[in-house]
Design an enzyme around this catalytic site. Structure first.
Site, PDB file in Angstrom:
ATOM      1  N   ARG A   1      61.245   2.225 -22.077  1.00  0.00           N
ATOM      2  CA  ARG A   1      60.642   2.394 -20.740  1.00  0.00           C
ATOM      3  C   ARG A   1      59.639   3.555 -20.718  1.00  0.00           C
ATOM      4  NH1 ARG A   1      62.961  -1.832 -20.560  1.00  0.00           N
ATOM      5  NH2 ARG A   1      64.169  -2.680 -18.810  1.00  0.00           N
TER       6      ARG A   1
ATOM      7  N   SER B   1      65.521  -2.910 -11.817  1.00  0.00           N
ATOM      8  CA  SER B   1      66.359  -1.716 -12.019  1.00  0.00           C
ATOM      9  C   SER B   1      65.680  -0.522 -11.348  1.00  0.00           C
ATOM     10  CB  SER B   1      66.480  -1.391 -13.507  1.00  0.00           C
ATOM     11  OG  SER B   1      67.035  -2.471 -14.212  1.00  0.00           O
TER      12      SER B   1
ATOM     13  N   GLU C   1      63.150   4.413 -12.423  1.00  0.00           N
ATOM     14  CA  GLU C   1      62.221   3.680 -13.295  1.00  0.00           C
ATOM     15  C   GLU C   1      60.891   3.432 -12.570  1.00  0.00           C
ATOM     16  OE1 GLU C   1      63.433   0.062 -15.694  1.00  0.00           O
ATOM     17  OE2 GLU C   1      61.898  -0.804 -14.402  1.00  0.00           O
TER      18      GLU C   1
HETATM   19  P1  FAD Z   1      52.982  -2.191 -10.599  1.00  0.00           P
HETATM   20  O1  FAD Z   1      54.309  -2.097  -9.941  1.00  0.00           O
HETATM   21  O2  FAD Z   1      51.844  -2.605  -9.734  1.00  0.00           O
HETATM   22  O3  FAD Z   1      52.658  -0.804 -11.300  1.00  0.00           O
HETATM   23  C1  FAD Z   1      53.626  -0.150 -12.066  1.00  0.00           C
HETATM   24  C2  FAD Z   1      52.989   1.075 -12.737  1.00  0.00           C
HETATM   25  O4  FAD Z   1      51.995   0.646 -13.660  1.00  0.00           O
HETATM   26  C3  FAD Z   1      52.262   1.991 -11.758  1.00  0.00           C
HETATM   27  O5  FAD Z   1      52.328   3.301 -12.244  1.00  0.00           O
HETATM   28  C4  FAD Z   1      50.831   1.483 -11.819  1.00  0.00           C
HETATM   29  O6  FAD Z   1      49.876   2.468 -11.439  1.00  0.00           O
HETATM   30  C5  FAD Z   1      50.724   1.146 -13.290  1.00  0.00           C
HETATM   31  N1  FAD Z   1      49.754   0.086 -13.576  1.00  0.00           N
HETATM   32  C6  FAD Z   1      49.832  -1.211 -13.198  1.00  0.00           C
HETATM   33  N2  FAD Z   1      48.784  -1.891 -13.705  1.00  0.00           N
HETATM   34  C7  FAD Z   1      48.041  -1.003 -14.397  1.00  0.00           C
HETATM   35  C8  FAD Z   1      46.841  -1.089 -15.145  1.00  0.00           C
HETATM   36  N3  FAD Z   1      46.153  -2.233 -15.274  1.00  0.00           N
HETATM   37  N4  FAD Z   1      46.357   0.039 -15.725  1.00  0.00           N
HETATM   38  C9  FAD Z   1      47.003   1.225 -15.601  1.00  0.00           C
HETATM   39  N5  FAD Z   1      48.153   1.371 -14.902  1.00  0.00           N
HETATM   40  C10 FAD Z   1      48.668   0.265 -14.322  1.00  0.00           C
HETATM   41  N6  FAD Z   1      60.801  -4.364 -15.992  1.00  0.00           N
HETATM   42  C11 FAD Z   1      61.250  -4.447 -17.286  1.00  0.00           C
HETATM   43  O7  FAD Z   1      60.769  -3.706 -18.154  1.00  0.00           O
HETATM   44  N7  FAD Z   1      62.220  -5.336 -17.640  1.00  0.00           N
HETATM   45  C12 FAD Z   1      62.779  -6.175 -16.753  1.00  0.00           C
HETATM   46  O8  FAD Z   1      63.657  -6.961 -17.106  1.00  0.00           O
HETATM   47  C13 FAD Z   1      62.332  -6.131 -15.405  1.00  0.00           C
HETATM   48  N8  FAD Z   1      62.881  -6.939 -14.465  1.00  0.00           N
HETATM   49  C14 FAD Z   1      62.480  -6.864 -13.180  1.00  0.00           C
HETATM   50  C15 FAD Z   1      63.053  -7.731 -12.235  1.00  0.00           C
HETATM   51  C16 FAD Z   1      62.659  -7.688 -10.919  1.00  0.00           C
HETATM   52  C17 FAD Z   1      63.291  -8.630  -9.929  1.00  0.00           C
HETATM   53  C18 FAD Z   1      61.648  -6.786 -10.505  1.00  0.00           C
HETATM   54  C19 FAD Z   1      61.178  -6.759  -9.091  1.00  0.00           C
HETATM   55  C20 FAD Z   1      61.069  -5.909 -11.428  1.00  0.00           C
HETATM   56  C21 FAD Z   1      61.484  -5.938 -12.786  1.00  0.00           C
HETATM   57  N9  FAD Z   1      60.925  -5.087 -13.752  1.00  0.00           N
HETATM   58  C22 FAD Z   1      61.331  -5.190 -15.056  1.00  0.00           C
HETATM   59  C23 FAD Z   1      59.936  -4.074 -13.373  1.00  0.00           C
HETATM   60  C24 FAD Z   1      58.479  -4.604 -13.305  1.00  0.00           C
HETATM   61  O9  FAD Z   1      58.441  -5.986 -13.107  1.00  0.00           O
HETATM   62  C25 FAD Z   1      57.694  -4.270 -14.579  1.00  0.00           C
HETATM   63  O10 FAD Z   1      57.673  -2.887 -14.807  1.00  0.00           O
HETATM   64  C26 FAD Z   1      56.234  -4.762 -14.491  1.00  0.00           C
HETATM   65  O11 FAD Z   1      55.576  -4.552 -15.719  1.00  0.00           O
HETATM   66  C27 FAD Z   1      55.429  -4.091 -13.381  1.00  0.00           C
HETATM   67  O12 FAD Z   1      54.231  -4.811 -13.249  1.00  0.00           O
HETATM   68  P2  FAD Z   1      53.325  -4.699 -11.939  1.00  0.00           P
HETATM   69  O13 FAD Z   1      52.056  -5.417 -12.238  1.00  0.00           O
HETATM   70  O14 FAD Z   1      54.079  -5.170 -10.756  1.00  0.00           O
HETATM   71  O15 FAD Z   1      53.072  -3.137 -11.889  1.00  0.00           O
HETATM   72  N1  EPU Z   2      77.065  -3.218 -15.225  1.00  0.00           N
HETATM   73  C1  EPU Z   2      77.986  -2.767 -14.303  1.00  0.00           C
HETATM   74  N2  EPU Z   2      77.816  -3.124 -13.000  1.00  0.00           N
HETATM   75  C2  EPU Z   2      76.791  -3.907 -12.590  1.00  0.00           C
HETATM   76  C3  EPU Z   2      75.859  -4.377 -13.536  1.00  0.00           C
HETATM   77  C4  EPU Z   2      76.009  -4.019 -14.855  1.00  0.00           C
HETATM   78  O1  EPU Z   2      78.922  -2.052 -14.654  1.00  0.00           O
HETATM   79  O2  EPU Z   2      76.694  -4.170 -11.386  1.00  0.00           O
HETATM   80  C5  EPU Z   2      77.230  -2.802 -16.623  1.00  0.00           C
HETATM   81  C6  EPU Z   2      77.909  -3.861 -17.465  1.00  0.00           C
HETATM   82  O3  EPU Z   2      78.816  -3.220 -18.328  1.00  0.00           O
HETATM   83  C7  EPU Z   2      76.783  -4.442 -18.279  1.00  0.00           C
HETATM   84  C8  EPU Z   2      75.841  -3.252 -18.420  1.00  0.00           C
HETATM   85  O4  EPU Z   2      75.972  -2.548 -17.190  1.00  0.00           O
HETATM   86  O5  EPU Z   2      77.216  -4.884 -19.524  1.00  0.00           O
HETATM   87  C9  EPU Z   2      74.397  -3.627 -18.643  1.00  0.00           C
HETATM   88  O6  EPU Z   2      73.956  -4.514 -17.604  1.00  0.00           O
HETATM   89  P1  EPU Z   2      72.721  -5.504 -17.824  1.00  0.00           P
HETATM   90  O7  EPU Z   2      72.919  -6.325 -19.041  1.00  0.00           O
HETATM   91  O8  EPU Z   2      72.452  -6.214 -16.539  1.00  0.00           O
HETATM   92  O9  EPU Z   2      71.541  -4.543 -18.184  1.00  0.00           O
HETATM   93  P2  EPU Z   2      70.977  -3.252 -17.445  1.00  0.00           P
HETATM   94  O10 EPU Z   2      71.124  -2.108 -18.394  1.00  0.00           O
HETATM   95  O11 EPU Z   2      71.553  -3.056 -16.108  1.00  0.00           O
HETATM   96  C10 EPU Z   2      68.616  -3.598 -18.432  1.00  0.00           C
HETATM   97  C11 EPU Z   2      67.227  -3.387 -17.966  1.00  0.00           C
HETATM   98  C12 EPU Z   2      66.744  -4.613 -17.192  1.00  0.00           C
HETATM   99  C13 EPU Z   2      66.788  -5.824 -18.106  1.00  0.00           C
HETATM  100  C14 EPU Z   2      68.242  -6.010 -18.567  1.00  0.00           C
HETATM  101  C15 EPU Z   2      68.392  -7.148 -19.541  1.00  0.00           C
HETATM  102  C16 EPU Z   2      66.908  -1.017 -17.654  1.00  0.00           C
HETATM  103  C17 EPU Z   2      66.803   0.107 -16.693  1.00  0.00           C
HETATM  104  N3  EPU Z   2      67.139  -2.207 -17.120  1.00  0.00           N
HETATM  105  O12 EPU Z   2      69.442  -3.665 -17.292  1.00  0.00           O
HETATM  106  O13 EPU Z   2      65.397  -4.394 -16.808  1.00  0.00           O
HETATM  107  O14 EPU Z   2      66.344  -6.984 -17.451  1.00  0.00           O
HETATM  108  O15 EPU Z   2      68.690  -4.797 -19.218  1.00  0.00           O
HETATM  109  O16 EPU Z   2      67.879  -6.770 -20.765  1.00  0.00           O
HETATM  110  O17 EPU Z   2      66.766  -0.807 -18.862  1.00  0.00           O
HETATM  111  C18 EPU Z   2      64.077  -3.464 -15.052  1.00  0.00           C
HETATM  112  O18 EPU Z   2      63.684  -2.646 -15.893  1.00  0.00           O
HETATM  113  O19 EPU Z   2      63.648  -3.493 -13.882  1.00  0.00           O
HETATM  114  C19 EPU Z   2      65.072  -4.454 -15.455  1.00  0.00           C
HETATM  115  C20 EPU Z   2      65.575  -5.348 -14.608  1.00  0.00           C
END
Ligand code: FAD
Ligand code: EPU
Length: 349
Positions: A171, A244, A341
């Site tokens: 991240r 997250s 995050e």
């Molecule tokens: P924004 O939210 O618009 O911007 C995020 C940051 O990036 C800001 O600082 C912005 O200024 C900067 N930025 C955006 N575009 C540019 C650009 N072109 N140039 C320079 N800076 C820029 N993230 C994960 O890593 N793994 C996940 O599994 C994951 N799951 C998600 C699930 C849900 C339901 C949601 C809502 C979010 C999740 N995210 C996850 C977080 C998010 O989707 C990612 O971080 C994504 O890359 C953000 O993209 P965005 O275009 O919406 O960025």
């Molecule tokens: N857990 C709990 N309670 C909950 C949920 C999870 O105790 O309500 C514990 C469980 O033990 C589980 C562990 O947390 O095994 C990990 O949970 P999960 O697999 O859902 O992964 P996470 O660490 O919560 C991360 C990323 C997600 C990504 C998933 C899958 C971060 C901050 N988040 O979540 O990314 O989708 O792994 O790889 O690293 C995001 O960045 O926005 C995001 C959704």
């Protein structure tokens, strides 16, 4: 007010509620939608932008507007995708920053290019993918980033950063450390027609098996990831959230060992290197009793303790206050600091 610039939509006092997945109210004094990055220099020289680093806004899925942005806002809307090199196996494909991430992943899989399947259904844009080195289900985007093209607004210089120059970690990247330095204009990915499937992350192999598939393709893995994500994570179109809200904390191995001795069921993962461990922020928050908690319209998802949600009318400030109380309780009970995050705009963490 500035003269129109071709290929640029300039909005004043623009509402941002529909441009962030938390769905919180905020307004931009000025917002430029730029389809062609050739117009960037002209936009950055406009009186509304001149001398100020813009806030680049993608899909707004990793931001919390705790107030209105001070900076002018820039949204890149270019949709170009093209192949730069193809040797029959390895493909280098370039996508503009404005391309939707999930759509791009689906496009690569439809062409038979493997690699991004575990990163399916992450919201947002291609341009944001390198910012926090998006990751899910055992894969991080850094494994496939060939080059990030970025404009430095302070000088107008166009940089081409390879993966090493991006300084990717969990991240994290050079872009996170210098949030105003670069505007990512396009990303080039190196993918392969030879699948190297990663099924070892909890749940994927079981999901694939439950689909009745014994010899999965990259598309099957993407389908399994999509199914798991739909069960676990709230859809922002239904319930505002940014995924997250906290990063999983990375601690020294000794601290992880001490906590594990007290809490044998605590999940522990490898950190950025052999001397560190990644702990589960969700597990800490869950143990502190926050899952499903609700203060007015600001709450914690009932399905995942790491996801803060807006039940409708929460403000960014209310969500930030709740996040602080959660982080304080985790620190008090476990001695571990957890950090947001998403980028917090209009307040400091
Ligand atoms: P924004 O939210 O618009 O911007 C995020 C940051 O990036 C800001 O600082 C912005 O200024 C900067 N930025 C955006 N575009 C540019 C650009 N072109 N140039 C320079 N800076 C820029 N993230 C994960 O890593 N793994 C996940 O599994 C994951 N799951 C998600 C699930 C849900 C339901 C949601 C809502 C979010 C999740 N995210 C996850 C977080 C998010 O989707 C990612 O971080 C994504 O890359 C953000 O993209 P965005 O275009 O919406 O960025
Ligand atoms: N857990 C709990 N309670 C909950 C949920 C999870 O105790 O309500 C514990 C469980 O033990 C589980 C562990 O947390 O095994 C990990 O949970 P999960 O697999 O859902 O992964 P996470 O660490 O919560 C991360 C990323 C997600 C990504 C998933 C899958 C971060 C901050 N988040 O979540 O990314 O989708 O792994 O790889 O690293 C995001 O960045 O926005 C995001 C959704």
């Amino acid at each position: 007010m500035s003269e129109p610039v071709p290929g640029v939509r300039l909005l004043h006092d623009a509402p941002l509620k529909s441009r962030n997945t938390f769905g919180v109210q905020a307004r931009a004094a000025v917002l430029a939608e730029v389809a062609d990055t050739a117009a960037l220099a002209t936009v950055l020289a406009l009186p509304e932008f001149a001398g100020r680093a813009p806030l680049v806004l993608g899909g707004g899925s990793n931001l919390l507007f705790a107030g209105d942005p001070d900076a002018p806002v820039l949204a890149l809307t270019g949709q170009g995708v093209r192949v730069l090199a193809d040797d029959g196996d390895r493909v280098v494909v370039r996508a503009d920053a404005g391309v939707t991430w999930h759509g791009f992943v689906m496009h690569t899989l439809a062409q038979g290019w493997c690699g991004l399947e575990n990163l399916a259904l992450i919201p947002g844009t291609v341009g944001a993918a390198p910012i926090q080195n998006i990751g899910a289900y055992g894969v991080e985007v850094r494994e496939f980033v060939h080059t990030v093209e970025a404009c430095e607004p302070a000088t107008g210089t166009i940089h081409r950063l390879d993966a090493a120059a991006c300084a990717f970690a969990y991240r994290d990247s050079v872009f996170k450390h210098q949030p105003d330095r670069f505007i990512v204009t396009a990303v080039e990915f190196a993918l392969s027609r030879t699948p190297a499937l990663k099924l070892d992350y909890a749940g994927i192999a079981d999901e694939v098996a439950a689909m009745g598939i014994t010899q999965p393709t990259a598309q099957n893995v993407a389908d399994a990831v999509i199914a798991i994500r739909r069960r676990k994570l709230p859809d922002p179109a239904v319930l505002g959230n940014a995924g997250s809200f906290f990063k999983n904390p990375i601690v020294a191995q000794a601290q992880a060992d001490a906590l594990l001795a007290q809490h044998p069921d605590m999940p522990v993962f490898r950190g950025n290197d052999a001397a560190t461990r990644k702990l589960s922020a969700a597990w800490f928050i869950d143990r502190c009793g926050w899952k499903g908690h609700r203060d007015g319209d600001a709450g914690v998802a009932p399905t995942h303790a790491l996801v803060l949600v807006n039940h409708g009318g929460a403000s960014g400030r209310q969500l930030l206050d709740l996040a602080h109380r959660i982080a304080d309780s985790v620190h008090e009970r476990f001695g571990v600091a957890i950090e947001p995050e998403p980028r917090v705009i209009g307040a400091s963490w």
